[in-house]
Structures are given as structure tokens and as C-alpha cells.
Scaffold this motif. Structure first.
Motif, mmCIF file in Angstrom:
data_model
loop_
_atom_site.group_PDB
_atom_site.id
_atom_site.type_symbol
_atom_site.label_atom_id
_atom_site.label_comp_id
_atom_site.label_asym_id
_atom_site.label_seq_id
_atom_site.Cartn_x
_atom_site.Cartn_y
_atom_site.Cartn_z
ATOM 1 N N PRO A 2 18.412 130.376 -14.595
ATOM 2 C CA PRO A 2 18.416 131.033 -15.401
ATOM 3 C C PRO A 2 18.425 131.518 -16.513
ATOM 4 O O PRO A 2 18.422 129.809 -17.120
ATOM 5 C CB PRO A 2 20.425 131.115 -15.163
ATOM 6 N N THR A 3 17.921 131.819 -17.751
ATOM 7 C CA THR A 3 17.797 132.278 -18.497
ATOM 8 C C THR A 3 18.876 132.546 -19.229
ATOM 9 O O THR A 3 19.857 133.545 -18.609
ATOM 10 C CB THR A 3 16.697 133.070 -19.181
ATOM 11 N N LEU A 122 25.529 126.302 -11.587
ATOM 12 C CA LEU A 122 24.505 127.141 -11.609
ATOM 13 C C LEU A 122 24.110 127.875 -10.966
ATOM 14 O O LEU A 122 23.597 128.695 -10.545
ATOM 15 C CB LEU A 122 23.815 126.596 -12.574
ATOM 16 N N VAL A 125 25.929 131.633 -9.938
ATOM 17 C CA VAL A 125 25.031 132.709 -11.031
ATOM 18 C C VAL A 125 23.802 133.358 -10.653
ATOM 19 O O VAL A 125 23.412 132.789 -9.954
ATOM 20 C CB VAL A 125 24.923 131.324 -12.281
ATOM 21 N N GLY A 127 21.279 135.299 -11.398
ATOM 22 C CA GLY A 127 20.508 135.923 -12.132
ATOM 23 C C GLY A 127 20.774 135.415 -13.339
ATOM 24 O O GLY A 127 21.334 134.155 -13.285
ATOM 25 N N ASP A 128 20.112 135.960 -14.723
ATOM 26 C CA ASP A 128 19.918 135.337 -15.711
ATOM 27 C C ASP A 128 21.936 135.405 -17.123
ATOM 28 O O ASP A 128 21.908 136.697 -16.076
ATOM 29 C CB ASP A 128 19.463 136.048 -16.561
ATOM 30 N N VAL A 129 21.948 135.044 -17.202
ATOM 31 C CA VAL A 129 23.341 134.937 -18.501
ATOM 32 C C VAL A 129 22.922 135.827 -19.606
ATOM 33 O O VAL A 129 22.032 135.476 -20.582
ATOM 34 C CB VAL A 129 23.790 134.113 -17.850
ATOM 35 N N ASP A 161 26.578 137.446 -15.734
ATOM 36 C CA ASP A 161 25.830 137.247 -15.022
ATOM 37 C C ASP A 161 25.375 139.208 -14.417
ATOM 38 O O ASP A 161 26.278 140.109 -14.296
ATOM 39 C CB ASP A 161 25.582 136.245 -13.963
ATOM 40 N N THR A 234 16.771 128.886 -21.031
ATOM 41 C CA THR A 234 17.320 128.371 -19.657
ATOM 42 C C THR A 234 17.678 126.824 -19.377
ATOM 43 O O THR A 234 17.063 125.750 -19.907
ATOM 44 C CB THR A 234 15.110 128.752 -18.980
#
Length: 235
Positions: A2-3, A122, A125, A127-129, A161, A234
Motif C-alpha cells: 500500500p501507498t 499490512l 489493509v 488498498g492504499d491508505v 483504506d 509506499t
């Protein structure tokens, strides 16, 4: 991988924000972490002998978070920034909680340096945050309360997220879904300041200290920084 994104609206409202993202891969949470145990014991001993006290709400590091909380409608004396609550608990009880080595590590670094800290497994999680303002439709399940569902008010700053909210009130409380356990192997830790011109060096030293506690028990660690000038990293 994730970014993490510091959104433009939050960066504009808090232009001196700096966030350290400390990542650990191949974490081994079931082996002894002697350096973390020592770090906790040293803090408790220094408190006991009167040579150190945790930062409280009169400290500029904590005061800045109280001001931020009020700006998005949260009463910081009722719902406290994590480092404030942790420091108050330590001052009252004389000890820090022992949760698991990874959590104990960031708690020790957080209270020693007066900086909020948190962590996300992670593997949980989606996708991205994004560090952003809530729109009022999101869902949050608090740490330790898997059957509770809350809905942050619109305008509250959250980590989120693709599935839901990972922290409420910026850094008051983490979500149950992404909690770090002894079996978490890929973890992102965050340390935060709203006063980078004054405390950026402190934040970087704290991140290095946390990385030093993690590294003997991980296959790989890294440190990244997010701020208005570089709002993505990232994990």
C-alpha cells in the motif's frame, strides 16, 4: 504494497506536518525482544526516580495536537491524542502496558519522545491508505471492540483504506481490523509531528530508534517520510 497519502486538504490545513513511516517485513513477534523490554524498564525507572516525566498537555508537542483536534471538532481532553493518553497512564500507574513486542516498541518510542505513534498490520489493509478528512459515511471498528461500529463525523481527520477507517481523530485510536499481533509479519508504524520546523529532527531520531528496536526481529526494515513537500510513501 500500500501507498500512504497525505491528502492536499490536510497538508494545506497543517503545513508543518511530518510523518515517519517505519516498515518491517518478516517480523518475528513470538521471539524475545530484550532491547524493547529494556527500553520499557528504563523509562519506568526514570519516572520512578524522578529524572524524567512524559510530556503532558502543557508541552508544545502535545499542545499542538490539542489545537488540531479542536480544529476538526474533537475535544482533546475527552478524546485524547494517543501519546497524551499513554503518557497520562504512565504517569499515573508508573508502568506501560505490555501488549506484544512490536506494539511495546512503538509505545516506548512514542512516550519517550512525546510523539503520537500507531501501527497497521499490512496484511489486513485493503488498498492504499489516505490521511484525509472524513465525509461522514465511513465505518470504524475500535481496537478491542470487534462488535462495535462507529461513524466518524464529517470533517474529522482519519487514516482510511478502501474498506474503512484505520484511525479516528487522526491518532486517537486504531482499528481492530488492522491491529498488530504477535503473528503480524508485515507492519507499517507511524510517528507524527505537526511542528516539523522545530521537531523534525526529533521525529527522525525517534524513527531511527524504532527501526533499531525492530531490525533484530525482522527480515527488512525501512524508514520513509511524508509531508506536504512529499505526500506519498509506499510501505
Amino acid at each position: 504494497m500500500p501507498t500512504f497519502h497525505l491528502t492536499p486538504a490536510v497538508a494545506e490545513a497543517f503545513p508543518d506536518t511530518l510523518i515517519a513511516l517505519v516498515t518491517a517485513t518478516g517480523l518475528r513477534g513470538r521471539e524475545p525482544w530484550p532491547h524493547t523490554a529494556t527500553a520499557l524498564e528504563e523509562l519506568e525507572q526514570r519516572l520512578s526516580d524522578g529524572t524524567w516525566r512524559p510530556a503532558d498537555e502543557t508541552d508544545p508537542r502535545i499542545e499542538a495536537w490539542h489545537t488540531a483536534y479542536r480544529s476538526f471538532g474533537t475535544n482533546p481532553r475527552r478524546i485524547r491524542p494517543s501519546v497524551d493518553a499513554l503518557g497520562r497512564r504512565l504517569a499515573k500507574k508508573g508502568t506501560l502496558p505490555r501488549i506484544n513486542p512490536a506494539v511495546d516498541s512503538y509505545n516506548a518510542v512514542s512516550v519517550r519522545h512525546g510523539l503520537p505513534a500507531g501501527a497497521f498490520d499490512l496484511s489486513r489493509v485493503a488498498g492504499d491508505v489516505a490521511i484525509r478528512y472524513a465525509d461522514g459515511t465511513e465505518s470504524f471498528t475500535p481496537l478491542g471492540e470487534p462488535d462495535t461500529v462507529e461513524h466518524p463525523k464529517a470533517g474529522e481527520i482519519i487514516y482510511a483504506d478502501a474498506t474503512g477507517v484505520l484511525t479516528r481523530h487522526w491518532n486517537h485510536r486504531d482499528a481492530h481490523r488492522t491491529r498488530v499481533t504477535e503473528d503480524s509479519t508485515h507492519v507499517a508504524f507511524v510517528l507524527e509531528t505537526l511542528r516539523a520546523p522545530r521537531d523534525g529532527g526529533l521525529l527522525k531520531a525517534a524513527a531511527e530508534e524504532l527501526q533499531g528496536l525492530l531490525a533484530p526481529h525482522a527480515a527488512r526494515t525501512a524508514v520513509h517520510h511524508l509531508g506536504p513537500a512529499g505526500p506519498e510513501a509506499t510501505a
